[in-house]
Design a protein around this motif. Sequence first.
Motif, PDB file in Angstrom:
ATOM      1  N   GLY A   1       3.472   7.060   7.150  1.00 30.50           N
ATOM      2  CA  GLY A   1       3.327   8.002   6.060  1.00 30.50           C
ATOM      3  C   GLY A   1       4.640   8.302   5.391  1.00 30.50           C
ATOM      4  O   GLY A   1       5.709   8.126   5.993  1.00 30.50           O
ATOM      5  N   CYS A   2       4.574   8.736   4.145  1.00 31.09           N
ATOM      6  CA  CYS A   2       5.789   9.206   3.467  1.00 31.09           C
ATOM      7  C   CYS A   2       5.413  10.232   2.423  1.00 31.09           C
ATOM      8  O   CYS A   2       4.303  10.242   1.895  1.00 31.09           O
ATOM      9  CB  CYS A   2       6.549   8.057   2.819  1.00 31.09           C
TER      10      CYS A   2
ATOM     11  N   GLY B   1       3.917  -1.049   6.393  1.00 33.98           N
ATOM     12  CA  GLY B   1       5.348  -0.917   6.302  1.00 33.98           C
ATOM     13  C   GLY B   1       5.847  -1.475   5.014  1.00 33.98           C
ATOM     14  O   GLY B   1       6.966  -1.252   4.616  1.00 33.98           O
TER      15      GLY B   1
ATOM     16  N   ASP C   1      13.018   4.261   3.482  1.00 31.10           N
ATOM     17  CA  ASP C   1      12.255   3.613   4.545  1.00 31.10           C
ATOM     18  C   ASP C   1      13.178   2.848   5.487  1.00 31.10           C
ATOM     19  O   ASP C   1      13.058   2.941   6.714  1.00 31.10           O
ATOM     20  CB  ASP C   1      11.243   2.660   3.890  1.00 31.10           C
TER      21      ASP C   1
ATOM     22  N   ASP D   1      13.747  13.201   7.949  1.00 26.15           N
ATOM     23  CA  ASP D   1      13.926  13.807   6.632  1.00 26.15           C
ATOM     24  C   ASP D   1      15.130  13.152   5.967  1.00 26.15           C
ATOM     25  O   ASP D   1      16.194  13.046   6.588  1.00 26.15           O
ATOM     26  CB  ASP D   1      14.183  15.311   6.780  1.00 26.15           C
TER      27      ASP D   1
ATOM     28  N   PRO E   1      10.650   2.276  -6.466  1.00 27.67           N
ATOM     29  CA  PRO E   1      10.493   1.412  -5.295  1.00 27.67           C
ATOM     30  C   PRO E   1      11.810   1.156  -4.556  1.00 27.67           C
ATOM     31  O   PRO E   1      11.819   1.042  -3.326  1.00 27.67           O
ATOM     32  CB  PRO E   1       9.914   0.118  -5.896  1.00 27.67           C
TER      33      PRO E   1
ATOM     34  N   THR F   1      10.290  12.315   3.285  1.00 32.67           N
ATOM     35  CA  THR F   1       9.980  12.394   4.712  1.00 32.67           C
ATOM     36  C   THR F   1       9.236  11.118   5.063  1.00 32.67           C
ATOM     37  O   THR F   1       8.332  10.706   4.329  1.00 32.67           O
ATOM     38  CB  THR F   1       9.090  13.612   5.018  1.00 32.67           C
TER      39      THR F   1
ATOM     40  N   THR G   1       5.942   2.131   9.378  1.00 36.80           N
ATOM     41  CA  THR G   1       5.758   3.331   8.574  1.00 36.80           C
ATOM     42  C   THR G   1       4.286   3.716   8.540  1.00 36.80           C
ATOM     43  O   THR G   1       3.444   2.876   8.234  1.00 36.80           O
ATOM     44  CB  THR G   1       6.201   3.067   7.118  1.00 36.80           C
TER      45      THR G   1
ATOM     46  N   MET H   1      14.264   3.333  -4.322  1.00 40.95           N
ATOM     47  CA  MET H   1      14.543   4.560  -3.565  1.00 40.95           C
ATOM     48  C   MET H   1      13.636   4.645  -2.334  1.00 40.95           C
ATOM     49  O   MET H   1      14.080   5.028  -1.249  1.00 40.95           O
ATOM     50  CB  MET H   1      14.378   5.786  -4.469  1.00 40.95           C
ATOM     51  N   PHE H   2      12.366   4.276  -2.515  1.00 43.00           N
ATOM     52  CA  PHE H   2      11.461   4.219  -1.365  1.00 43.00           C
ATOM     53  C   PHE H   2      12.020   3.267  -0.305  1.00 43.00           C
ATOM     54  O   PHE H   2      12.064   3.592   0.892  1.00 43.00           O
ATOM     55  CB  PHE H   2      10.069   3.764  -1.817  1.00 43.00           C
ATOM     56  N   ALA H   3      12.455   2.079  -0.736  1.00 43.88           N
ATOM     57  CA  ALA H   3      12.962   1.076   0.201  1.00 43.88           C
ATOM     58  C   ALA H   3      14.174   1.604   0.969  1.00 43.88           C
ATOM     59  O   ALA H   3      14.307   1.387   2.177  1.00 43.88           O
ATOM     60  CB  ALA H   3      13.317  -0.211  -0.546  1.00 43.88           C
TER      61      ALA H   3
ATOM     62  N   THR I   1       7.291   9.056   8.273  1.00 47.66           N
ATOM     63  CA  THR I   1       6.781   9.075   9.645  1.00 47.66           C
ATOM     64  C   THR I   1       6.576   7.638  10.111  1.00 47.66           C
ATOM     65  O   THR I   1       6.087   6.792   9.359  1.00 47.66           O
ATOM     66  CB  THR I   1       5.466   9.859   9.775  1.00 47.66           C
TER      67      THR I   1
END
Lengths: 147, 147, 147, 147
Positions: free
Chosen positions: C83-84, C147, C62, C115, C55, C131, C81, C57-59, C133
């Motif tokens: 998509g990822c 988000g 993002d 990216d 989480p 990635t 957000t 790393m996602f944060a 979007t």
Amino acid sequence: MPLALNKEELMTYLSEVFPQVADDFALDALSEDCLTMRLLVADRHLRPGGTVSGPSMFALADCATYAMVLARVGRQALAVTTGCSMDFMRKPDGSVDMIAEIRLLKLGRSLAVGDILLFSEGSDKPVARATMTYSIPPQGSAAAVAG
Amino acid sequence: MPLALNKEELMTYLSEVFPQVADDFALDALSEDCLTMRLLVADRHLRPGGTVSGPSMFALADCATYAMVLARVGRQALAVTTGCSMDFMRKPDGSVDMIAEIRLLKLGRSLAVGDILLFSEGSDKPVARATMTYSIPPQGSAAAVAG
Amino acid sequence: MPLALNKEELMTYLSEVFPQVADDFALDALSEDCLTMRLLVADRHLRPGGTVSGPSMFALADCATYAMVLARVGRQALAVTTGCSMDFMRKPDGSVDMIAEIRLLKLGRSLAVGDILLFSEGSDKPVARATMTYSIPPQGSAAAVAG
Amino acid sequence: MPLALNKEELMTYLSEVFPQVADDFALDALSEDCLTMRLLVADRHLRPGGTVSGPSMFALADCATYAMVLARVGRQALAVTTGCSMDFMRKPDGSVDMIAEIRLLKLGRSLAVGDILLFSEGSDKPVARATMTYSIPPQGSAAAVAG
């Protein structure tokens, strides 16, 4: 929410805007949120070893999503794929058709998301899963990104 | 880390294990972590409207990854695609070839990850991006999930 | 295409609309298509074994995308957000900061794609790729998906 | 295929190897292929506007997959996330808990794939979907990529 096109109207329209569909795909079932599409597996879909190729599986998942979206929004040929993710989990059986079951998770004004499971006919273990996102152009516009 | 196969050895091997490659793809460049592959765009890759089809773009990204992995690990035809994600960002130009540039982000003992950008020849704006993950079977095993 | 916000304006705005940013993230560099953001790794970002949590790393990925989009489109806090996709490739080092390098692949009127590569500081091998979007609401609308 | 851990054994083990779980998550239901996990939404999971943050949704999907895998393979704390894809489709309601329903699509010797839908409690429209892939280390090895 009702369907804009029934099963026969949908296949007729797909054949018009996307003629290669008729050779490769058949529509097995259609309801408001789900659609079942079949890849009529032929030599051109196979890889050495007798498995169905990745691009053929992508094409099946993509076509199923396109059909599901059109069934709901009507004759809007310009809906385009904007994203996909796929996981390939088991070896497909190249001697039988491949079946895609799509569930429409979201249909917004401009974006649709579908989840797809792919099966070799006769098996209940999915060979692959996919998520496809589609962009739906505003009424009257001349849209298109890719697909 | 050195290449296991040079450009000529790689194309020869691909043509043996995956004969349709020779008709559709050409290898433009190869280094230790990067490879450039070309889709020789023909009518069969197009969609109405003159764009390159999604399955053709998937096939190009997939083939570029397969080639990059084999260039590093050698003649292991059984490497298989286990996952992909793609974003379609611009309309491809169906009147020119499509170019894939792959960068190998990871090459582990059993898993490889490549990032790919796809361009219509002559443009520097990517039409799509893809990530492909490959499973590499242990030496001597008879592997395979999908592809 | 020029930046709408420079580095200082961007950090000030992020701190206003998204106050937790100031504690967790620092902006190392900004250009028209690229941005480098740093996760100030602290105990709350770690998992047993001393690695950085998924989480976190996602944060980071993002937040880097959100910052890159705002740097280009200006003060539009409602970008969300949609998509990822992420691949986790190596074990992160929990004793150093984590660095995200984002490259903006597309910035359309309503959709942005970035990216991202994530590195443990001091290593040139990516621990993860992502990635992201983003949907950008039309000027003046009250948008938002997630988000 | 039977479960290796029942619901109580699973929560006890998760609390041992992953102590923050007990504060954030509850396990609502468990069967052979499906698991329902709840994010106990608190202020720390929210974004301005009262929605649940993206990293919190990632954490819920990831934890649900980890729990589902352990329920089947037993006490193997070192299973690690290798990939994810997510689509954020609707605005979550920050005033209620968030529910994750995971379906295990594949559990191989070394790789697991789960599909997850996330709902705000009380709604049947998913706010997000996710696919998580996990690498399961061979018995006795000291594995780990990320997570």
